[in-house]
Design a protein around this motif. Structure first.
Motif, PDB file in Angstrom:
ATOM      1  N   ALA A   1       3.323   5.956  -2.881  1.00 20.29           N
ATOM      2  CA  ALA A   1       4.509   6.756  -3.207  1.00 20.29           C
ATOM      3  C   ALA A   1       4.746   6.800  -4.708  1.00 20.29           C
ATOM      4  O   ALA A   1       5.079   7.847  -5.280  1.00 20.29           O
ATOM      5  CB  ALA A   1       5.729   6.182  -2.483  1.00 20.29           C
TER       6      ALA A   1
ATOM      7  N   THR B   1       0.813  -1.221   0.000  1.00 20.54           N
ATOM      8  CA  THR B   1       0.000   0.000   0.000  1.00 20.54           C
ATOM      9  C   THR B   1       0.841   1.263   0.000  1.00 20.54           C
ATOM     10  O   THR B   1       0.631   2.179  -0.808  1.00 20.54           O
ATOM     11  CB  THR B   1      -0.931   0.009   1.230  1.00 20.54           C
ATOM     12  N   SER B   2       1.820   1.344   0.890  1.00 20.33           N
ATOM     13  CA  SER B   2       2.649   2.560   0.981  1.00 20.33           C
ATOM     14  C   SER B   2       3.501   2.750  -0.271  1.00 20.33           C
ATOM     15  O   SER B   2       3.675   3.870  -0.760  1.00 20.33           O
ATOM     16  CB  SER B   2       3.549   2.492   2.215  1.00 20.33           C
ATOM     17  N   GLU B   3       4.044   1.652  -0.801  1.00 19.26           N
ATOM     18  CA  GLU B   3       4.859   1.740  -2.014  1.00 19.26           C
ATOM     19  C   GLU B   3       4.023   2.210  -3.211  1.00 19.26           C
ATOM     20  O   GLU B   3       4.475   3.028  -4.028  1.00 19.26           O
ATOM     21  CB  GLU B   3       5.491   0.380  -2.338  1.00 19.26           C
TER      22      GLU B   3
END
Length: 340
Positions: free
Chosen positions: A37, A32-34
């Motif tokens: 970004a 999710t975070s990747e």
């Protein structure tokens, strides 16, 4: 049709492909975070690329094969559009389309535009959007029909130029374009011109005289294409980017010198990226411009034609000194006689 990616768009395409691969992988692994970004990085790169386009890059966007063409706009804006054919002299020219259709908020409008093809077969049929003389004569016939019924005219420009073949010249290509310029200058109904893609030379100007000249953000409009300019000045097509810069053929350039009246914004990345958004923007601006023209003294003919003439007269200035001309003529005669 395979997706077309221009050279300057490749870094963005690479990131979007990487994002898609990660998205598929995220079904089994938490990314999710990747993904967030990477999405931010893609949006920043998209903004950087499309807000800093060179003139040559805008020319490339104007030629994008997925970009909406005249019939795409016409059929979407006027679902009841009825195409009319033929110049009543030689034949029908598929490179120019036209006919009546209802524009919501305005009523019946005469649509006329250049039309390219989506594939090789269509492009051969449409002659790659390069009209023959009968195309311009068809356009003039339709304009006169609009004048007869007191309906406004909207023309959509998108051509690499008038067809340069010898058969076109034999049938009076130059005369057909010149006749259109003359007749459009005095047509007694409102004319709105929209440059939606390429606007090259007399091929575009042949249906390009109007009360209001609008231009899509990534279109181009010039007396000559960058490639042809490069081949004349440098004897090579390799300097087309420098030629595009010198020609100053973008919407911003032309607005600054009064050639066009208004820039129609495109979705980020070009009209083909979000055709529905582009369509709605064009609809709103066309209705606004046509209402303005129709409401000015109910398009009082004498005033309107004088305003149209003045508009184009302001685009250039010239003067003539008879004494200097006579002196130059005498000098020229002397040179010729000396050469003999």
């Amino acid at each position: 049709m395979a997706k077309t990616v221009l050279d300057f768009e490749k870094p963005l395409e690479d990131l979007e492909n990487k994002y898609e691969e990660m998205r598929q992988l995220s079904e089994t692994v938490n990314l999710t975070s990747e993904l967030a970004a990477l999405r931010t990085q893609i949006e920043e790169l998209r903004q950087e690329i499309y807000q800093n386009l060179t003139r040559w890059q805008r020319v490339q966007l104007a030629r994008h094969p997925e970009r909406p063409y005249s019939l795409d706009y016409i059929q979407a804006l006027s679902p009841d559009f009825i195409e009319l054919h033929g110049d009543r002299s030689v034949r029908d020219d598929p490179a120019i389309v036209g006919g009546f259709g209802t524009l919501e908020g305005i009523g019946s409008v005469m649509w006329i535009g250049h039309q390219k093809g989506r594939d090789t077969k269509q492009n051969v049929y449409r002659n790659f959007g390069m009209p023959n003389p009968e195309g311009y004569r068809k356009a003039l016939r339709l304009m006169k029909l609009a004048e007869k019924f007191r309906k406004p005219v909207v023309t959509l420009l998108d051509t690499p130029g008038a067809f340069p073949g010898i058969e076109a010249e034999e049938r009076g290509q130059a005369e057909a374009i010149a006749r259109n310029l003359f007749e459009m200058a005095r047509l007694e109904v409102p004319i709105v011109v929209v440059i939606i893609g390429e606007g090259a030379s007399g091929g575009a100007l042949g249906i390009g005289v109007g009360d209001r000249i609008l231009m899509l953000e990534n279109a181009w409009y010039s007396v000559i294409s960058p490639e042809s300019c490069s081949s004349i000045l440098w004897r090579s097509w390799n300097f087309k980017e420098q030629a595009a810069e010198a020609l100053k053929l973008t919407a911003t350039d032309l607005l600054s010198v009064g050639i066009i009246d208004r820039i129609i914004p495109e979705p980020l990345g070009g009209a083909h990226r979000s055709p529905d958004v582009m369509l709605n923007t064009l609809r709103e601006i066309l209705v606004e411009e046509l209402k303005s023209l129709l409401e000015v003294s109910k398009f009082e003919t004498t005033t309107a034609l004088a305003r149209r003439s003045e508009k184009f007269s302001r685009m250039g200035m010239w003067s003539e000194n008879s004494d200097n001309l006579q002196a130059q003529f005498i000098d020229d005669v002397a040179v010729v006689q000396a050469a003999k």
